[in-house]
Every structure is written in C-alpha cells, then in structure tokens.
Design a protein around this motif. Structure first.
Motif, mmCIF file in Angstrom:
data_model
loop_
_atom_site.group_PDB
_atom_site.id
_atom_site.type_symbol
_atom_site.label_atom_id
_atom_site.label_comp_id
_atom_site.label_asym_id
_atom_site.label_seq_id
_atom_site.Cartn_x
_atom_site.Cartn_y
_atom_site.Cartn_z
ATOM 1 N N MET A 3 -15.684 -8.925 5.605
ATOM 2 C CA MET A 3 -16.278 -7.969 4.676
ATOM 3 C C MET A 3 -15.460 -6.697 4.791
ATOM 4 O O MET A 3 -15.350 -6.131 5.877
ATOM 5 C CB MET A 3 -17.739 -7.708 5.045
ATOM 6 N N ARG A 4 -14.855 -6.261 3.699
ATOM 7 C CA ARG A 4 -13.945 -5.114 3.744
ATOM 8 C C ARG A 4 -14.626 -3.845 3.265
ATOM 9 O O ARG A 4 -15.526 -3.875 2.430
ATOM 10 C CB ARG A 4 -12.715 -5.399 2.881
ATOM 11 N N ARG A 5 -14.144 -2.712 3.771
ATOM 12 C CA ARG A 5 -14.629 -1.389 3.363
ATOM 13 C C ARG A 5 -14.124 -1.086 1.959
ATOM 14 O O ARG A 5 -12.961 -1.331 1.646
ATOM 15 C CB ARG A 5 -14.118 -0.340 4.345
ATOM 16 N N ILE A 6 -14.994 -0.533 1.129
ATOM 17 C CA ILE A 6 -14.649 -0.171 -0.243
ATOM 18 C C ILE A 6 -14.030 1.224 -0.250
ATOM 19 O O ILE A 6 -14.610 2.174 0.290
ATOM 20 C CB ILE A 6 -15.899 -0.176 -1.155
ATOM 21 N N ARG A 7 -12.865 1.352 -0.853
ATOM 22 C CA ARG A 7 -12.213 2.650 -1.009
ATOM 23 C C ARG A 7 -12.907 3.391 -2.145
ATOM 24 O O ARG A 7 -13.297 2.787 -3.145
ATOM 25 C CB ARG A 7 -10.729 2.489 -1.348
ATOM 26 N N THR A 8 -13.069 4.703 -1.986
ATOM 27 C CA THR A 8 -13.780 5.492 -2.989
ATOM 28 C C THR A 8 -12.855 6.499 -3.666
ATOM 29 O O THR A 8 -11.756 6.782 -3.180
ATOM 30 C CB THR A 8 -14.999 6.210 -2.371
ATOM 31 N N ILE A 9 -13.357 7.014 -4.776
ATOM 32 C CA ILE A 9 -12.588 7.948 -5.588
ATOM 33 C C ILE A 9 -11.992 9.042 -4.717
ATOM 34 O O ILE A 9 -12.634 9.530 -3.796
ATOM 35 C CB ILE A 9 -13.457 8.523 -6.729
ATOM 36 N N GLY A 10 -10.748 9.365 -4.997
ATOM 37 C CA GLY A 10 -9.993 10.299 -4.183
ATOM 38 C C GLY A 10 -8.943 9.584 -3.357
ATOM 39 O O GLY A 10 -7.932 10.180 -2.980
ATOM 40 N N ASP A 11 -9.152 8.297 -3.077
ATOM 41 C CA ASP A 11 -8.158 7.510 -2.352
ATOM 42 C C ASP A 11 -7.036 7.162 -3.333
ATOM 43 O O ASP A 11 -7.288 6.570 -4.380
ATOM 44 C CB ASP A 11 -8.803 6.232 -1.803
ATOM 45 N N PRO A 12 -5.793 7.519 -3.024
ATOM 46 C CA PRO A 12 -4.694 7.289 -3.973
ATOM 47 C C PRO A 12 -4.452 5.823 -4.336
ATOM 48 O O PRO A 12 -3.904 5.538 -5.397
ATOM 49 C CB PRO A 12 -3.466 7.891 -3.281
ATOM 50 N N VAL A 13 -4.883 4.892 -3.500
ATOM 51 C CA VAL A 13 -4.677 3.474 -3.813
ATOM 52 C C VAL A 13 -5.396 3.094 -5.122
ATOM 53 O O VAL A 13 -4.956 2.203 -5.840
ATOM 54 C CB VAL A 13 -5.109 2.557 -2.642
ATOM 55 N N LEU A 14 -6.468 3.806 -5.449
ATOM 56 C CA LEU A 14 -7.216 3.501 -6.673
ATOM 57 C C LEU A 14 -6.484 3.941 -7.941
ATOM 58 O O LEU A 14 -6.790 3.452 -9.023
ATOM 59 C CB LEU A 14 -8.599 4.153 -6.626
ATOM 60 N N ARG A 15 -5.551 4.862 -7.806
ATOM 61 C CA ARG A 15 -4.808 5.391 -8.958
ATOM 62 C C ARG A 15 -3.383 4.839 -9.030
ATOM 63 O O ARG A 15 -2.597 5.276 -9.856
ATOM 64 C CB ARG A 15 -4.771 6.918 -8.897
ATOM 65 N N THR A 16 -3.068 3.883 -8.166
ATOM 66 C CA THR A 16 -1.735 3.302 -8.125
ATOM 67 C C THR A 16 -1.769 1.901 -8.731
ATOM 68 O O THR A 16 -2.537 1.057 -8.263
ATOM 69 C CB THR A 16 -1.230 3.221 -6.664
ATOM 70 N N PRO A 17 -0.964 1.644 -9.774
ATOM 71 C CA PRO A 17 -0.935 0.283 -10.333
ATOM 72 C C PRO A 17 -0.547 -0.729 -9.257
ATOM 73 O O PRO A 17 0.330 -0.474 -8.429
ATOM 74 C CB PRO A 17 0.127 0.374 -11.432
ATOM 75 N N CYS A 18 -1.209 -1.861 -9.286
ATOM 76 C CA CYS A 18 -0.987 -2.907 -8.293
ATOM 77 C C CYS A 18 0.222 -3.761 -8.651
ATOM 78 O O CYS A 18 0.527 -3.979 -9.816
ATOM 79 C CB CYS A 18 -2.228 -3.790 -8.177
ATOM 80 N N GLU A 19 0.876 -4.271 -7.615
ATOM 81 C CA GLU A 19 2.053 -5.122 -7.765
ATOM 82 C C GLU A 19 1.630 -6.573 -7.993
ATOM 83 O O GLU A 19 0.656 -7.040 -7.392
ATOM 84 C CB GLU A 19 2.911 -5.051 -6.497
ATOM 85 N N PRO A 20 2.381 -7.290 -8.826
ATOM 86 C CA PRO A 20 2.102 -8.719 -8.993
ATOM 87 C C PRO A 20 2.298 -9.460 -7.662
ATOM 88 O O PRO A 20 3.112 -9.059 -6.825
ATOM 89 C CB PRO A 20 3.154 -9.185 -10.004
ATOM 90 N N ILE A 21 1.562 -10.535 -7.506
ATOM 91 C CA ILE A 21 1.697 -11.391 -6.326
ATOM 92 C C ILE A 21 2.793 -12.403 -6.636
ATOM 93 O O ILE A 21 2.638 -13.235 -7.535
ATOM 94 C CB ILE A 21 0.363 -12.076 -5.989
ATOM 95 N N ALA A 22 3.904 -12.324 -5.900
ATOM 96 C CA ALA A 22 5.052 -13.190 -6.157
ATOM 97 C C ALA A 22 4.942 -14.517 -5.409
ATOM 98 O O ALA A 22 5.343 -15.556 -5.923
ATOM 99 C CB ALA A 22 6.343 -12.472 -5.762
#
Length: 161
Positions: A3-22
């Motif tokens: 069970m993972r911790r949910i990142r909340t607004i203000g965390d830069p990971v939420l505003r960074t486009p995700c990379e495709p899984i190669a």
C-alpha cells in the motif's frame, strides 16, 4: 504488494508528464501490484503511478466491482456528450468541485504481457479514464475548473496551509 503513500498537491511529481514504459521488468510488475493494492480501498476510483511517486505511464481503477490497470494508456476517444458533476482527487484530499468531462471515454494501452488493452466506459468510468490520463500528462482536475471555481479551489487550498 505494498500500500503506497499518495502524493498530494504541491509535490512536483504530480505536475511532471510521465515517461512511457519501454520494458516490463520486475520493477514495473511491482508498480502494477502496488497500484492495484493502493486503489483497492473504499472511495478510490483510480490511481496513477505519479500519485505514488513513480513517473511512469500506468494507472489502476476501482469502479463498481472491477479493479484493473493499464500500461502506457492513450486516450483515443471521448464522446461529444458531456457530464458535469463533482470530481475529487486523492492528491487533492477533501476537495470536490463540479468538473466538466466527456460522458464516455476510451483508452488503449497494454497489460504486463504486452497485449493490447482497451478500457472504456461512460459516467464514472469515463470520468476516471480522463482523470487518470490527465495525471499521467502532469495535469490535475483543478486545471479543468472554470475560472470562478478554480479561484474558489485555490482559496480553499491556501486556507489549509
């Protein structure tokens, strides 16, 4: 599975486009397991990888009695008919605002074996598919609010700080 911790607004990971899984390797398999376990809670409709701090294109859903996942999802179709209803987000806890979305959406991606996966639905499922693909593109539902509602949401967020 964890069970993972949910990142909340203000965390830069939420505003960074995700990379495709190669490549699907053990790390990706653990990610999918964690997405499935973390979304499998009352009141959780969907969860993107960046919401648990991983910048890869994958999300899980928990709608009705169906829990699933998709890797490298692409939103390929939305209906012209729309829905306007309350939307919330695990990364913006406790705030719900009316958000206009297409009524129906279809996503195409893959499973862990590389097989094509098509996920589609209307209503809550359609909203979830759009919400989670937005997350993977670095967007939050707050970005879709009309100007007045967006201002109200920002005031509510500032009041919590």
């Amino acid at each position: 599975m964890t069970m993972r911790r949910i990142r909340t607004i203000g965390d830069p990971v939420l505003r960074t486009p995700c990379e495709p899984i190669a490549v699907v390797d053990d790390r990706v398999r653990r990610l999918v397991d964690d997405l499935l376990e973390t979304v499998d809670q009352e009141g959780r409709a969907g969860l993107s990888a960046n919401q648990i701090g991983v910048g890869l294109r994958a999300f899980s859903w928990n709608i009705g009695s169906e829990i699933g996942y998709v890797i490298n999802p692409r939103l390929v179709e939305v209906s012209e008919d729309d829905q306007d209803g309350p939307e919330g987000c695990l990364s913006v806890p406790g705030l719900w605002y009316p958000t206009r979305r297409a009524l129906y959406a279809r996503v195409v991606g893959a499973d862990l074996d590389g097989n094509e996966v098509v996920v589609e639905g209307a209503g809550l499922m359609g909203r979830c598919l759009q919400h989670e693909t937005d997350h993977l593109d670095g967007r939050l539902y707050l970005d879709r609010l009309d100007r007045a509602t967006h201002g109200e949401a920002m005031r509510a967020l500032r009041a919590r700080l």
